[in-house]
Structure formats: structure tokens, C-alpha cells
Design a protein around this motif. Structure first.
Motif, short mmCIF file in Angstrom:
data_model
loop_
_atom_site.label_atom_id
_atom_site.label_comp_id
_atom_site.label_asym_id
_atom_site.label_seq_id
_atom_site.Cartn_x
_atom_site.Cartn_y
_atom_site.Cartn_z
N MET A 1 13.10 22.45 46.15
CA MET A 1 13.82 21.18 46.04
C MET A 1 14.34 20.72 47.39
SD MET A 1 17.37 20.34 43.96
CE MET A 1 18.37 21.25 45.16
N VAL A 2 15.02 21.61 48.11
CA VAL A 2 15.61 21.18 49.39
C VAL A 2 14.54 20.90 50.44
CG1 VAL A 2 17.93 22.13 49.09
CG2 VAL A 2 16.13 23.62 49.96
N GLU A 3 13.41 21.62 50.38
CA GLU A 3 12.34 21.29 51.31
C GLU A 3 11.71 19.95 50.94
OE1 GLU A 3 8.07 22.98 53.05
OE2 GLU A 3 9.53 24.40 52.25
N ALA A 4 11.51 19.71 49.65
CA ALA A 4 10.93 18.42 49.22
C ALA A 4 11.87 17.26 49.53
CB ALA A 4 10.62 18.47 47.73
N LEU A 5 13.17 17.50 49.47
CA LEU A 5 14.15 16.46 49.83
C LEU A 5 14.17 16.18 51.33
CD1 LEU A 5 17.23 17.48 47.62
CD2 LEU A 5 15.92 15.35 47.43
N GLY A 6 13.66 17.12 52.13
CA GLY A 6 13.66 16.94 53.58
C GLY A 6 14.82 17.58 54.29
N LEU A 7 15.54 18.49 53.60
CA LEU A 7 16.73 19.10 54.19
C LEU A 7 16.44 20.39 54.96
CD1 LEU A 7 19.28 18.58 51.27
CD2 LEU A 7 19.20 17.34 53.45
N THR A 8 15.19 20.80 55.03
CA THR A 8 14.83 22.05 55.71
C THR A 8 13.69 21.80 56.69
OG1 THR A 8 13.02 22.82 54.27
CG2 THR A 8 15.27 23.21 53.51
N LEU A 9 13.39 22.80 57.48
CA LEU A 9 12.16 22.76 58.26
C LEU A 9 10.98 22.99 57.33
CD1 LEU A 9 13.08 24.76 61.51
CD2 LEU A 9 13.15 22.29 61.12
N GLN B 1 21.12 9.92 55.59
CA GLN B 1 19.93 9.27 56.14
C GLN B 1 18.65 9.90 55.59
OE1 GLN B 1 21.77 9.88 60.26
NE2 GLN B 1 20.45 8.12 60.61
N ILE B 2 18.73 11.15 55.20
CA ILE B 2 17.57 11.87 54.68
C ILE B 2 17.46 11.70 53.16
CG2 ILE B 2 16.56 14.17 54.37
CD1 ILE B 2 17.92 14.95 57.04
N LEU B 3 18.60 11.78 52.50
CA LEU B 3 18.61 11.79 51.03
C LEU B 3 18.64 10.37 50.47
CD1 LEU B 3 21.03 14.78 50.39
CD2 LEU B 3 18.53 14.75 50.30
N THR B 4 17.54 9.68 50.65
CA THR B 4 17.36 8.35 50.08
C THR B 4 16.79 8.47 48.67
OG1 THR B 4 15.11 8.21 50.94
CG2 THR B 4 16.89 7.42 52.38
N ARG B 5 16.74 7.36 47.97
CA ARG B 5 16.14 7.35 46.63
C ARG B 5 14.70 7.88 46.69
NH1 ARG B 5 16.33 6.50 40.84
NH2 ARG B 5 14.17 6.08 40.33
N LYS B 6 13.96 7.52 47.72
CA LYS B 6 12.58 7.98 47.84
C LYS B 6 12.49 9.49 48.00
CE LYS B 6 10.51 3.72 49.61
NZ LYS B 6 9.80 3.08 50.75
N ALA B 7 13.44 10.08 48.72
CA ALA B 7 13.46 11.54 48.87
C ALA B 7 13.67 12.21 47.52
CB ALA B 7 14.55 11.95 49.86
N ILE C 1 -0.62 16.85 46.52
CA ILE C 1 -0.10 15.77 45.67
C ILE C 1 0.37 14.58 46.51
CG2 ILE C 1 0.57 17.41 43.88
CD1 ILE C 1 3.54 16.84 44.72
N ALA C 2 -0.10 14.49 47.75
CA ALA C 2 0.34 13.44 48.67
C ALA C 2 0.26 12.03 48.08
CB ALA C 2 -0.44 13.51 49.98
N PRO C 3 -0.76 11.71 47.26
CA PRO C 3 -0.81 10.35 46.70
C PRO C 3 0.41 10.00 45.85
CG PRO C 3 -2.94 11.42 46.48
CD PRO C 3 -1.99 12.47 46.94
N PHE C 4 1.14 11.00 45.36
CA PHE C 4 2.31 10.75 44.54
C PHE C 4 3.60 10.64 45.36
CE2 PHE C 4 -0.58 12.90 41.55
CZ PHE C 4 -0.54 12.02 40.48
N LEU C 5 3.52 10.95 46.65
CA LEU C 5 4.74 11.08 47.46
C LEU C 5 4.99 9.88 48.36
CD1 LEU C 5 4.37 14.82 48.59
CD2 LEU C 5 5.62 13.92 46.61
N HIS C 6 6.25 9.67 48.69
CA HIS C 6 6.64 8.72 49.73
C HIS C 6 6.55 9.47 51.05
CE1 HIS C 6 8.10 5.97 46.67
NE2 HIS C 6 8.82 6.94 46.15
N ARG C 7 5.47 9.26 51.76
CA ARG C 7 5.20 10.09 52.95
C ARG C 7 5.88 9.57 54.21
NH1 ARG C 7 -1.06 9.87 51.74
NH2 ARG C 7 -0.28 8.29 50.28
N GLU C 8 6.47 8.39 54.14
CA GLU C 8 7.08 7.81 55.34
C GLU C 8 8.52 8.25 55.54
OE1 GLU C 8 8.27 5.03 52.01
OE2 GLU C 8 6.59 6.35 52.51
N VAL C 9 9.12 8.92 54.55
CA VAL C 9 10.55 9.24 54.65
C VAL C 9 10.81 10.32 55.70
CG1 VAL C 9 11.01 8.55 52.28
CG2 VAL C 9 10.45 10.93 52.76
N ILE C 10 11.98 10.26 56.30
CA ILE C 10 12.34 11.17 57.39
C ILE C 10 12.85 12.49 56.83
CG2 ILE C 10 14.77 10.48 57.61
CD1 ILE C 10 12.32 10.95 60.52
#
Length: 570
Positions: A205-213, A249-255, A329-338
């Protein structure tokens, strides 16, 4: 112009106040130049020998410190309440919100510019993230990693086998002596559960949210690369402070949408729902129970990992880990998020590949078409309930049967193996008073062990309904998180033996087939729930915990309070 360091509000002061802040810190042997503008990094450590999953965190913290020092920061480790799933009574979930308050106040009250969150066991991850979100200073998560796959009598075992062993013991197919010999074979290294239970689901979860390396989620605890990513995270948090890259800044709706879709693809824990809702409430992102169903509707099960599949977290890492799965599963993801490393999801996953399609499959050939979390509605769960289809028996997803009711957990334990219990394979087991208020704390007792006489007859699954939770390592056709709970006026509290209940998972319906007039008659004579707890934290919990469809956080903790401390201590 770089933002002024928060820590300088303490260490940059002149006169008496500055003297006190710096002088007492110097008793640790720190020279003057440590206080002249270096970013101060707090290492929020959930180490505890009473939390076996996190017992190696002192060592992991040293790796983080090396990274912080290499990047020009100054690290200070501090402890917060540690929640060990296997030992804490009555349930670790009762203390998730308390630990989050510990984290929030420890960060806000101290001179830290950024934090590294060391977490592993189930509730430690959401509690640390919830607390850090409420303060919103730069933060990065380092997970402790899963233990190595257990080895017993020539086969691989993990935490999900505990439930199988328990059923086999009750049915007479397994001797107590053999069960005892399996203990040391299953937990044979440091780390949390080796399957895609709640701990691993939280790491994903935290990696998918963008909170980890990238790659953090799946590295085994015993693998040296776990220390490597800890050291790299120590370096990165210093950079994040310079960039002023904060959780909001990381935890947007898209994340959050990415995390929900990833959880579907990995067959993640149902506990994911209640924790992600709580995190969203802290950071101020609108998220509802229905989002979990809608956003995962078309995402297939891609990871073949227990309890939904065959393999283990160790295998998942060797097959490419979460970056490889996210690329699938990249087609399902918002790939532009930081993300925490300053790069987008696309940059982090583009070159990641699956090295073993038995473990990480493809969208064209998934392990199961149906995954994710089903959200049920109906008169029995007006605010919702959840069901994990990848862990269920397909034939039971459409089922109608009579209720066998247990008024509370002690009632269940006293009667479930009674040979005279009026139960058949078509019955629906109903357990009340195990929700957030009723237990209190919403324990993992929803995947009730089946009656001994049915296990002996070869029955392996039944529909089970409760307002509690299920271990992420568990499985079965189990309806969970019924809201409102029985102790909060929910219809679940009025169910009686023999009542017909209908589960229609495809239609997302859970219905108590009882006439409205009879329901009202029962409600008129129902005694209101009264908590036996009159003092301390548990009283606070029962008074202020929200229902599970809102994340079971405290009503007064939704939203954040920021990092400002308005009053000096001297």
C-alpha cells in the motif's frame, strides 16, 4: 529560496532558550556545527521485542542513520508505541489510533525537519502514516520486510497455514505433536508474515501510494538489500527536506486510486480498506467505501501469492516485486503522479519486468479474473460491508441460508464445537458485538473456524458474517466490517437463529429476509449497548471511534493539525 528548517526554531535560537535546546543535546557528544543548519531527521521506530515482526528494527535504524549522515543530515531515533499483532490483547486494532496520536505528537513536538517511518507489523504501518499525515512534514516509509518462507516436512508453509492447521486439528486430521513441530518451521527468520497478509498488504500500500522508494514492499527482512533500501531512504529524506516534498503533495486522490487497484491485483487484505480510509481522512482526500469496489472492478488477480494464491512474499520479490506488478497493471494506474523519490510512477516502473509469470502473471493470463474488494449493501449493512472474492468459494458467493447466531465472541467459543449445535453446511454463521465499539477494537475474528462436526464431515467453507475483521492471512467466504455495527444500532444486532439471510455478491447485496414489522418489533425491545469501560483510553476509544466504513479513526482526528508549535517550552 530554500525554506527555513523547522529545527532552527529550536536550535537556531539565541539566549537562554537556545542554550537549553543545544546544551542538553550536546551530552550525546555532538559538536557545535551539528546545530548550524543541518536538516534534523527523526527516525520513528516501532522496534519492540514484544512485536516479533519488528524486533530487527534497531539494526535497520542504523542503516537509515548511515544514509542520513551521508546526505548531510543529522539523525535522531525516537520510539513510538509498537503494535505486535500476535501478542497484544484484546486486539492491536484497538491501539492503532493511539499509536497514530503518539506519532503525530512526537513529530510535531520535536525539532525534526523530516521523518523516516520504520514499520512492519500490521497496524504499525497505517498508524505511522496516519500520524505523519496529520503533521505533514517530509516523510518516507521503510518497511521491515517479510520473513523467509517457512519449510515444514518438505513443503513451503506460511501464516495462512495456521488456519489450515487449526481446522485439521479440530477435525482430527492433525496431531497436537505435529502442530508443535511446525511452530519453529514457519517463523524461521526475522520479519513479518511471509504471505500477502495485512503486513505485506500495508507494505504494498505505501509503495503504491508513493511513500517509499521503489521496491521497498517485497524485499525479505533477512535479505541484505533490506538494509540497502533503508540506507538509501536515509539519504533520500534529506533531499526531500531540501525539496520540501511533503505527504500531502504525494497523497493525492490519484495516488489513493493507484493503491486500491494495486491491492486488487495482489489479492491484498480486507484490512487495507479500513486503514486506507483512515489515512485519506487524515490527509483530507475524499474516499468512500464504494470507491474500493468501483476502482478494483476490472482489475484481475495478477499476483499468485497466498492466501489468494500459491506462492510467498519471498517468491514475489525474486519475481520482480511490486514495480514489476505495477508495470503489468500499468494501464489501470495514474502513472504521472509523483512519488517519494521525486520521480513519477511511470519512471519507477517502466523498466521493471516479471521474471516468473507463475508468480506475477499478465493481464491477458491472470490467476483469477475476479479480485479486489466487493462492497455489499442491503438492509443488513446499510453503510456497507466488505467481501474478498479471491479468498472466497465461488459457489457460496450466491447463497441463501438460515442464520446460526453468536451474540458475542465468548458465545461463539463456548458453542461452536457443541455436537448439538443446530448447524448444516447451508447455515450462515453470524457473530455480533465484534465491531469497533462492541468488542472494542474490531478484532480479527470474522473468519470463524467452522464447527468441528462439519469439518469432520469434509466441509471446508461456509458463509460467515460479522462486524469484525479478518486476518489478512485468512480466507473463506467471509462478510466483514458490517456497518453500522451491532453495538451501534445496526440491524446485525437484531438477527436471530433461523432468520434467512441472502448473499448475492454479484448484485452486491446482503439481505436479512425478515418482515419490516418483525424487525421493528425486535428493535422496540432491544437493550441499548452499554460499554463496560468507564475510564482511560478504552473509554475514549468507545466514545469517539467512527464506524468501519469511515476508517474506524477517532472523530476528532480527521484532518491534520500541521507542524506548527506555537508556544516555547521555556
Amino acid at each position: 529560496m530554500q525554506k527555513a528548517l523547522r529545527s532552527q526554531q529550536w536550535f537556531g535560537k539565541k539566549g537562554k532558550d537556545g542554550f537549553i535546546y543545544r546544551s542538553w543535546m550536546k551530552n550525546q557528544g555532538l559538536p557545535d556545527d551539528e546545530f548550524t543548519g543541518k536538516p534534523v531527521i527523526g527516525i520513528c521506530n516501532t522496534f519492540s521485542e514484544l512485536t516479533p515482526c519488528n524486533a530487527h528494527f534497531r539494526e535497520l535504524a542504523e542503516s537509515v542513520k548511515r544514509g542520513v549522515l551521508q546526505a548531510g543530515g543529522i539523525p535522531f531515533e525516537f520510539p513510538v508505541m509498537s503494535l505486535g499483532e500476535t501478542l497484544i490483547r484484546p486486539t492491536a486494532m484497538l491501539y492503532r489510533n493511539l499509536a497514530s496520536m503518539d506519532v503525530e505528537e512526537s513529530i510535531r513536538a520535536n525539532p525534526v525537519d523530516g521523518v523516516v517511518l520504520l514499520c512492519g507489523c500490521d497496524k504499525t504501518t497505517p498508524s505511522l502514516v496516519m500520524g505523519a499525515c496529520s503533521v505533514d512534514i517530509p516523510a518516507i516509509v521503510v518497511s521491515g520486510g517479510a520473513m523467509l518462507t517457512g519449510k515444514f516436512q518438505g513443503r513451503d508453509i506460511g501464516t495462512s497455514d495456521v488456519w489450515r492447521f487449526a481446522d485439521a486439528l479440530k477435525s482430527g486430521a492433525l496431531a497436537e505433536e505435529l502442530l508443535n513441530s511446525a511452530e519453529g518451521s514457519m517463523c524461521r527468520s526475522r520479519g513479518h508474515c511471509a504471505v500477502m497478509g495485512t503486513a505485506s498488504s500495508m507494505a504494498c500500500m505505501v509503495e503504491a501510494l508513493g511513500l517509499t522508494l521503489p521496491g521497498n514492499a517485497a524485499i525479505p527482512a533477512a535479505d541484505s538489500r533490506r538494509k540497502t533500501i533503508a540506507q538509501l531512504s536515509g539519504r533520500r529524506i534529506v533531499e526531500m527536506v531540501a525539496e520540501d516534498l511533503v505527504p500531502s503533495q504525494i497523497l493525492t486522490r490519484k495516488a489513493f486510486e493507484n493503491a486500491i487497484r494495486v491491492n486488487a491485483a495482489i489479492g491484498g487484505s480486507t484490512n487495507f480498506v479500513v486503514h486506507l480510509l483512515a489515512i485519506a481522512g487524515r490527509i483530507g482526500v475524499p474516499l468512500t467505501l464504494e470507491d474500493f469496489d468501483q476502482l478494483s472492478l476490472d482489475v484481475p488477480l495478477v499476483a499468485n501469492i497466498q492466501p489468494s494464491g500459491k506462492y510467498f512474499m519471498e517468491d514475489f520479490y525474486y519475481a520482480g516485486g511490486l514495480p514489476a506488478l505495477m508495470n503489468v497493471i500499468a494501464p489501470f494506474l495514474h502513472r504521472e503522479v509523483i512519488t517519494a523519490n521525486g520521480k513519477s510512477v511511470a519512471e519507477n516502473i517502466t523498466d521493471a519486468v516479471s521474471f516468473n509469470q507463475e508468480v506475477i502473471g499478465t493481464l491477458e493470463q491472470p490467476f483469477r479474473e475476479q479480485s479486489g474488494i466487493m462492497v455489499l449493501k442491503g438492509n443488513l449493512c446499510a453503510s456497507g460491508a466488505v467481501l474478498k472474492p479471491s479468498a472466497a468459494t465461488p459457489q457460496l458467493l450466491q447463497h441463501r441460508g438460515p442464520a446460526v447466531v453468536f451474540e458475542h465472541i465468548e458465545d461463539y467459543k463456548a458453542r461452536i464445537d457443541d455436537p448439538d449445535l443446530p448447524v448444516t453446511a447451508d447455515s450462515i454463521l453470524v457473530l455480533k458485538q465484534v465491531g469497533p465499539k462492541g468488542y472494542p477494537g474490531m478484532p480479527e475474528v470474522g473468519n470463524m473456524t467452522l464447527p468441528a462436526k462439519l469439518l469432520a464431515a469434509g466441509v471446508t467453507d461456509m458463509v460467515r458474517i460479522s462486524d469484525g475483521r479478518m486476518s489478512g492471512t485468512g480466507f473463506g467466504t467471509v462478510v466483514l466490517h458490517v456497518s453500522p455495527e451491532s453495538a451501534d444500532g445496526g440491524l446485525l444486532g437484531l438477527v436471530q437463529d433461523g432468520d434467512i439471510i441472502e448473499l448475492d455478491a454479484a448484485a452486491r447485496k446482503l439481505t436479512l429476509v425478515v418482515e419490516p414489522a418483525e424487525i421493528e418489533r425486535r428493535r422496540a425491545v432491544q437493550q441499548p449497548f452499554e460499554s463496560p469501560y468507564a475510564r482511560g483510553y478504552v473509554q475514549l476509544y468507545v466514545r469517539h471511534v467512527e464506524q468501519s466504513h469511515l476508517g474506524a479513526d477517532f472523530d476528532f482526528l480527521r484532518g491534520g493539525s500541521g507542524s506548527t508549535v506555537t508556544r516555547d517550552s521555556h
